[in-house]
Design a protein around this motif. Sequence first.
Motif: not given
Lengths: 190, 729
Positions: B449-452, B531-537, B559-564
């Motif tokens: 989990r990545l928390g806010d 974040l609108g990044f290309n994951a591989s880069e 920021k917009a919510g935890e990512i799991v």
Amino acid sequence: MAIATTPQLDAAQPVPASPPPAMPVSLEVNGKRRQLEVDTRTTLLDVLRDHLHLTGTKKGCDHGQCGACTVIVNGERINSCLSLAVMHEGDRITTIEGLGTPDKLHPMQAAFVRHDGFQCGYCTPGQICSAVAVLDEIRAGVPSHVTASLTEAPQVTNAEMRERMSGNICRCGAYSNILEAMTEVAGDGA
Amino acid sequence: MKFDTPAGQNPIDQLRVVGKPTHRIDGPLKVTGTAPYAYEHHDVAPNAAYGFIVGAAIAKGRITSMDLKYAKAAPGVLAIVTAADAGPLGKGKFNTAKLLGGPEVDHYHQAIAIVVAETFEQARHAASLITVQYARAEGRFDLAAAKDDAGPSEPSATVGDFDQAYAAAPVKLDATYTTPDHSHAMMEPYATVAAWEGDQLTVWTSNQMIDWGRTDLATTLGIPAEKVRMVSPYIGGGFGGKLFLRSEAVMAALGARAAKRPVKVAMPRPFSINNTTHRPATIQLIRLGATPDGKITAFAHESWSGDQPGGGPEVAVQQSRLLYAGANRLIRTRLAVLDLPEGNAMRAPGEAPGMMALEIAMDEMAEKLGMDPVEFRIVNDTQVDPENPSRKFSQRQLVECLRQGAERFGWNRRNAKPGSVRDGRWLVGMGMAAAFRNNMNFTSGARVRLGDDGMVTVETDMTDIGTGSYTIIAQTAAEMMGVDLDRVVVRLGDSNFPVSSGSGGQFGANSSTSGVYAACVKLREAVAQRLGFNASEATFADGQVRSGNRSVALADAAKAGEIVAEDRMEWGDLEKTYQQSTFGAHFVEAAVDMATGETRIRRMLAVAAAGRILNPISARSQMIGAMTMGVGGALMEELAVDKRFGFFVNHDLAGYEVPVHADIPHLEVVFLDETDPIVSPMKAKGIGELGLCGVGAAVANAIYNATGVRVRDYPITLDKYLDRLPQMA
């Protein structure tokens, strides 16, 4: 022990149950006065763990064979499993919780972390209580089995520390690191 | 994620956190006594009653009657459960003997009842009032006597023609070695707090393998696995003894159901050794044939062990299939039926007792050949699986371990003539042995989990039995997500978390961190997407996510919510294509008192090659801990069998001797620089058991070098050599 026994009991119906004998006892645990009413069969170890919820003191064998239950009573270390709570009226008891806390470690606790003087952590509170008391014993001139002379003060040597710590079993085998932790603390305190 | 091709460059290779000497993140809790072990969860069950188990007083037979009336009438008693009123019970997949016996008794101290009372003292007293009558049956308790009736078992293998090659060999060894039954003797007793809420059971326990334990508890109770939650965040040692569901968990659950209260049970120490499992004794026959230049031409290793009906063998021949070259080979395993308590895995099952025998045999053969024992092993190194030469080892630095060890230890100062070095009243000797243990990978899952607040939380049912799992999992997540260690929280040992490899067989470190790696790869993808990044880069470092010339704080992604994210690592065929093993070399200096025969260990060194070392601090502790256990196996550890009544006599920590402080000197460990991309994305292998494999033989060989007396029956206690020591001058 938990084997089935064959007690020589009367074949008649059992007598009605009577409540277990209890006694008041007053202990000073980690600087705090504790007034308790305990079953006379209750060990100091079980009072600490199950009545006062000071579970840092561990039960490894309950028979004085492993040292996990070591606490410091009136300045001397004992196996708290071999001692009934009611024998300790008025005694000053220091447990691992009384030495330090995660935010404010005792120097010996910090040295154990630094030297990785433990693995599973179960014997660790007993090792640390013993280690603290062992250095005090050597400073106080108490001889051990490996002390060469009874007329000269014992020194903080590896042999002295290993001998005196041998009542504290560590099955994970952290002995080599525990000695390093103790040596560091002994050096700092000298 | 499936690992089916060798690892290329990946974020772990940055080695900003992984591979760095890192103090245990759970250290401050453990040294202050604030880490909660199984019996200490007062918060979850404040009204728990106390359970006390009654064990069978015979090894085999039937209970003919149990009189519970005095126990039931005793003060404070809330419930008593026996097989007669427990309802139908199943047997766990990983259990050989039933965990609640009666009326049939399968082994001594098999649980036959639990007494639940308001206090521990009341439960213990009431348990002593139960009267049991038995009809004792004949049992088989002596491995040596049962040896000739032992049946074939696995592993077994033949290559070439051993008999012919052995007959033709100019130099031969034919020797039999024995290892006794061993007890895990972990410091924390088997303990469980069990609480029912309706049909939902929660157990706070001490178990290495959460999913096995949970599943087997459900099977035993005859309820669906999802009705059982198993929690085991801290484990006071296991060494294989806590791989499986044991009786205290079952009895606590049954007691809690009967008493309609949470129940806590800890096995009394003198009960646990016969109630639970042990490492089975072995009898091992080793025959070696070689040419005068030291090349092994004929290699045979046969092993006998015993177990309960339906049990398995101690696979003591395991290393002998892979460790040394030799064109003609014979590997045999035999299993006898015994009615002793259940035999099962203990730290490095197979190789631990196998190497104790094989590496004495190698020492004996080197002496027959007039070769240095280090050189004899180097001459017989193999870079391929001897049974299938097209199969290579993924990495094999045995020779380098031997050479470095010899150099560092000062092996060239060893006098090859036994009994020839004295230091005052001490006979002094040096011994060595190879170390070998296979690497295994198990499927392992994790949730990240990545928390806010930017904190990374790892959840997996992986366990930390002292091995350092908390810390290496935190290091892995920190490396993958590009944050400092103090930004990572690790939560382990709960069946509500994804199923992991668990801890055992030295598979835990590599498997579980690989599972965390897989989950972190998914989390990185989710973060990049957010974040609108290309994951591989995208790169993750210093708490920032970077791509091109854009850089955003990792915490901002949540920021917009935890990512799991959740994933697991599964394994392809690479362990079939390549043999994955760990290697090392042990060196020991021992001194034997000429008059009393007392043995003291003076120095020990281990050199190990086991892939990437994830945390040199905890890895070294695994090694020195195993070396310490190895000294126990060499010098003192033995469960004494009462062959008349069928139980282990010395069933406590006074009778079953293990090494103490005074037995162990400063221990040296060296890790060779190694990465093994064929094994996992972590490029690591197991280390927890390697240190035990061979060390007992290195001690035995040092004692031989010191005294000239060869003892082939462990433990090497002074009664086995005192009358053969050299005459005092």
